[in-house]
Scaffold this active site. Structure first.
Site, mmCIF file in Angstrom:
data_model
loop_
_atom_site.group_PDB
_atom_site.id
_atom_site.type_symbol
_atom_site.label_atom_id
_atom_site.label_comp_id
_atom_site.label_asym_id
_atom_site.label_seq_id
_atom_site.Cartn_x
_atom_site.Cartn_y
_atom_site.Cartn_z
ATOM 1 N N CYS A 1 -20.151 32.247 -10.936
ATOM 2 C CA CYS A 1 -19.828 31.562 -12.148
ATOM 3 C C CYS A 1 -18.336 31.882 -12.444
ATOM 4 C CB CYS A 1 -20.653 31.672 -13.307
ATOM 5 S SG CYS A 1 -20.737 30.612 -14.409
ATOM 6 N N HIS B 1 -26.002 30.263 -11.160
ATOM 7 C CA HIS B 1 -26.207 31.652 -10.934
ATOM 8 C C HIS B 1 -27.302 32.174 -10.251
ATOM 9 C CE1 HIS B 1 -23.894 33.200 -14.685
ATOM 10 N NE2 HIS B 1 -23.996 32.081 -15.149
ATOM 11 N N GLU C 1 -28.397 34.815 -9.016
ATOM 12 C CA GLU C 1 -29.183 35.917 -9.385
ATOM 13 C C GLU C 1 -30.385 35.699 -10.036
ATOM 14 O OE1 GLU C 1 -26.328 34.939 -10.578
ATOM 15 O OE2 GLU C 1 -26.046 35.665 -12.626
#
Ligand code: GLN
Length: 537
Positions: free
Chosen positions: A383, A509, A511
């Site tokens: 990001c 993102h 993650e």
């Protein structure tokens, strides 16, 4: 009416005992017996969601596919269960009041005085039952944030009391998580705080069915019996939760203690054989690594473990997948400069530049990215990290010396990162970013497609700024390329630098989507590249 059973997890004595991990571990054990389980978190603060909270206050904000900005415990739920959560899985006092007040304004309670009981508690109960009523789940676990006795938790505790009354004791169960402190001066574990917190719960009309005790030392039989006697539970319902090296050990510890067995007995559900093979395989790889790598994580909240929770967990999943232990070296972006960069980055095998907001620390990030790019250190920009990689290339390679993001410098000369068109009219801060799952098409012969093994993917977003396509022709060349694009908007989602072992920046993102049973492809590829760098040296 569905036959869903409801488990409530409350906490006592102190905060931060890990209710989320206990809830996720229990859910894992139930899921491994083929029960359909989901977990939801109720937070007693007044913010409508944690999206507007600083990571210093509340750790990472976790984002779901449907674009909810939620508590980081939802990340644990997804990572443990490999099942997606949604807006409905996280409720705050702010969202409860917002909805009750909206109803009041519409006239839904005309003539009535709107009160905490029954209006707020009814709204809470409705949300508690929302997921269960769809009929998709056998068991819904509801974690109540905060600590029993807090003023702000009272409506939730009262709602739990009413839910038990409404649904019957065989359909509901309360697990109370407490701390058994060890007094080194006395050389003893102390049960009194737990007795008091169970009593506080009782004053609200709720008797816990199971007490889970966080402890640094083994609980003796005597202590377990004493706790059972004073806390009004059966001896086998006193569950020890001893400190462990990794949160991923907790389900197996809870299995040893028989937590799920006691739960199923109380809910009158038949236990089934556990299938924990995948989980144990993961733990085995995680605990017996063949290699190790050092990964630098550059951010501005690095001193706080919780701020980058999902990134750290994704590295654990990807490390286990590569049978590689990962040492994360936290690097504060404000402490990186051109003088110390060599000394800071040379010992590393890979570099992540973290997401973030605002100007603080960005020059350090850009210096770190330039060094990683030029010195062929595997780099993963997430990001803001991707946006900084674009700025770095624009400034140092393309010659746009005043390239910047309009987030940092609204009137900059070369706004290579700019506010999205759709964001320009947005004034309200809460829930207004580009949020949740968006599709992305990958270009062939790229690191991205190598990692994903698929041409079209979906990833979660949380940002307002984007690559400014006006600069496309100027910035991208045969080395610096776009490898992922959103098909509807043409927005740049992934960039790569080719002349490099592994240099990837993503606007989304990744993650948020890594789980124990499905580690994220980009994290796996990044760790693999970092390992290759180390082994080739
Ligand atoms: N501040 C940047 C934006 O809003 C990046 C956000 C992030 O890293 N999540 O676009």
């Amino acid at each position: 009416m569905s036959n869903t059973k409801y488990i409530f997890v409350t906490g006592g004595v102190t905060s931060s005992l890990g209710k989320g991990i206990i809830a996720a571990s229990l859910a894992k054990l139930l899921q491994s017996q083929n029960f359909k389980v989901t977990i939801q978190k109720f937070d007693p603060y007044i913010n409508v969601d944690p999206g507007t909270l600083n990571p210093y206050e509340h750790g990472e904000c976790f984002v779901t596919d449907d674009g909810a900005e939620t508590d980081l415990d939802l990340g644990h739920y997804e990572r443990f269960l490999n099942v997606k959560t949604s807006q409905a899985n996280n409720v705050t006092t702010g969202s409860i009041y917002q909805s009750v007040i909206e109803k009041e304004r519409k006239g839904s309670f005309l003539g009535k005085t709107v009160q905490v009981i029954p209006h707020i508690t009814n709204e809470i109960k409705e949300r508690m039952r929302l997921l269960g009523e769809k009929g998709d789940y056998d068991i819904v676990i509801t974690e109540i944030g905060g600590t029993v006795g807090d003023i702000e938790s009272l409506p939730y505790i009262e709602s739990v009391r009413q839910m038990i009354w409404d649904l019957g004791r065989e359909n509901t169960l309360v697990i109370h998580l407490t701390l058994i402190p060890f007094l080194s001066a006395a050389g003893e574990l102390k049960t009194k705080p737990t007795q008091h917190s169970v009593k506080t719960l009782m004053e609200s009309g709720i008797s816990a069915d199971i007490i889970v005790c966080r402890t640094e030392h083994q609980l003796s039989n005597d202590i377990r019996e004493k706790l059972a006697l004073f806390c009004n539970v059966k001896r086998e319902a006193v569950i020890q939760s001893i400190d462990v090296d990794t949160i991923y050990d907790v389900p197996l510890k809870m299995l040893e203690e028989g937590l799920d067995r006691v739960v199923l007995q109380k809910l009158q559900l038949p236990p089934k054989p556990h299938d924990l093979k995948l989980w144990k395989d993961f733990l085995n790889r995680f605990k017996n690594p063949k290699n190790n790598v050092k990964i630098g994580l550059v951010g501005k909240y690095v001193e706080l473990q919780d701020s980058y929770k999902s990134i750290l967990e994704s590295l654990i999943h990807a490390g286990a997948d590569n049978e590689t232990e990962i040492e994360v070296v936290s690097l504060h972006s404000e402490q990186i400069d051109s003088k110390n960069i060599k000394e800071v980055l040379d010992p590393l095998d890979g570099l992540i530049v973290a997401p973030g907001f605002g100007e603080r620390g960005i020059e350090g990030k850009i210096i770190a990215i330039a060094y990683a790019r030029k010195n062929k250190i595997p780099f993963f920009g997430i990001c803001l990290g991707m946006q900084m990689a674009v700025i770095e290339y624009a400034r140092n390679q393309v010659g746009l010396s005043e390239a910047n993001s309009t987030e940092m410098e609204p009137n900059c000369k070369s706004p290579v990162i700019d506010l999205m068109e759709s964001q320009k009219s947005v004034v309200k801060k809460g829930g207004t970013m580009r949020l949740g799952a968006w599709d992305c098409n990958l270009s062939s012969k790229t690191k991205a497609i190598d990692a994903y093994g698929s041409t079209s993917i979906s990833e979660r977003h949380r940002h307002r700024y984007e690559f400014n396509n006006v600069f496309s022709d100027q910035i991208f060349d045969e080395n610096f390329i776009v490898s992922g694009i959103n098909p509807e908007t043409g927005l740049v989602e992934i960039i790569e630098f080719n002349n490099h072992p592994w240099f990837v920046g993503v606007q989304f993102h990744p993650e948020y989507k890594s789980t124990v049973s499905s580690p994220h492809p980009l994290f796996k590829a990044f760790v693999k590249a970092s390992l290759a760098k180390k082994l080739n040296h």
